[in-house]
Design a protein around this motif. Sequence first.
Motif, short mmCIF file in Angstrom:
data_model
loop_
_atom_site.label_atom_id
_atom_site.label_comp_id
_atom_site.label_asym_id
_atom_site.label_seq_id
_atom_site.Cartn_x
_atom_site.Cartn_y
_atom_site.Cartn_z
N ARG A 145 -11.43 -7.66 22.02
CA ARG A 145 -10.34 -7.74 21.04
C ARG A 145 -8.95 -7.71 21.71
N LEU A 146 -8.91 -8.12 22.98
CA LEU A 146 -7.66 -8.02 23.73
C LEU A 146 -6.54 -8.86 23.13
N LEU B 213 5.73 -6.04 18.36
CA LEU B 213 6.58 -4.87 18.56
C LEU B 213 7.72 -5.17 19.53
N ILE B 214 7.43 -5.97 20.55
CA ILE B 214 8.48 -6.37 21.50
C ILE B 214 9.54 -7.21 20.77
N ASP B 215 9.07 -8.12 19.94
CA ASP B 215 10.00 -8.98 19.20
C ASP B 215 10.90 -8.17 18.28
N GLU B 216 10.40 -7.02 17.83
CA GLU B 216 11.18 -6.16 16.95
C GLU B 216 12.01 -5.14 17.73
N ALA B 217 12.03 -5.30 19.06
CA ALA B 217 12.78 -4.39 19.95
C ALA B 217 12.31 -2.95 19.82
N ASP C 273 -1.29 -9.38 20.45
CA ASP C 273 -0.49 -9.89 19.33
C ASP C 273 0.37 -8.78 18.73
N VAL C 274 -0.21 -7.58 18.60
CA VAL C 274 0.55 -6.46 18.04
C VAL C 274 1.66 -6.04 19.00
N LEU D 189 -3.82 -2.58 31.41
CA LEU D 189 -4.76 -2.14 30.38
C LEU D 189 -4.00 -1.58 29.17
N PHE D 190 -4.47 -1.91 27.98
CA PHE D 190 -3.87 -1.35 26.77
C PHE D 190 -4.24 0.12 26.66
#
Length: 314
Positions: A88-89, A99-103, A94-95, A176-177
Amino acid sequence: MSPTAVTTPKRDYRGRFAPSPSGPLHFGSLVAAVGSYLDAKVNQGKWLVRIEDIDTTRVVKNADTDILNTLQAYGLYWDESVVYQTQRLSLYQDVVTSLIDEALVYGCRCSRKQIKAIGGIYQGHCKTLNLPTEQGALRLSQKYPTTHFSDLIQGDITVNSALAYEDYIIKRSDGLFAYQLVVVIDDIEQGINRVVRGADLIEPTARQISLFKQLNKPTPEYAHLPLAVAEPGFKLSKQNYAPAISISNPKPALIDAFAFLNLPVHAQLHDLTIEQLIAWAINEFSLTKVPRIPEIQISQEQHLNSTKFIHLSK
């Protein structure tokens, strides 16, 4: 305040057991599996199994197969396909990208040694440095710190406020997540609405609740079972080389797990089949019967199937 009363079935219950494939199941993990399974079935709900293999450095070859075979030997059958985190990487990325796009995420190059030197709590050193997010560790800006929550077994929980406000890592410097990220994403994607697990995960729960809020998703109910400990503060675990439970002779350890969860075990149970034992336990189990303490010490004879427990840490 006492734990929340659990008297009526929870609608559309979805629970899970999520072992890491770092070794075979031991008695402590059996308690978590049995407790989560029984609570799901008492509520006429679904019980899912998720293999939490995100930390590939700790994965033991074929441990997942051994775990699944053990669960079946103990009459614990899952209701949907088994999920592996390493499959499910793209979902996790994607999440993170969102989150990066939302700073809400920033890069960090602080080492564990550096953080330990200042007391073990990250102080936001890299937050304003505008480090690239393509390399190094990624931290989540903590917008919803959680210092209190209610547990269905342990009652009102207060956690270390410094940890609650810490910007914690969601992706490690090795690529690694982090567990704190993926466990929440998994619970959201699988629709988990009650988490029954060991009390060693009480403190991480606060961060997980914060992330559910950050992602604007419903937070599951939590019920933390007492830990099985060999001595106070020393839990049974794979890292501590706790002995594996038997696959060929599951009945004694299963009955011991029932006793640990405060079910009214008796000698005649040994005459029942595994399926009959599970049916009996579903009829007897309730979260309200589980000891409301974080640890229960088991005797040294426990692995020889003694049902004598010493209740600790009231």
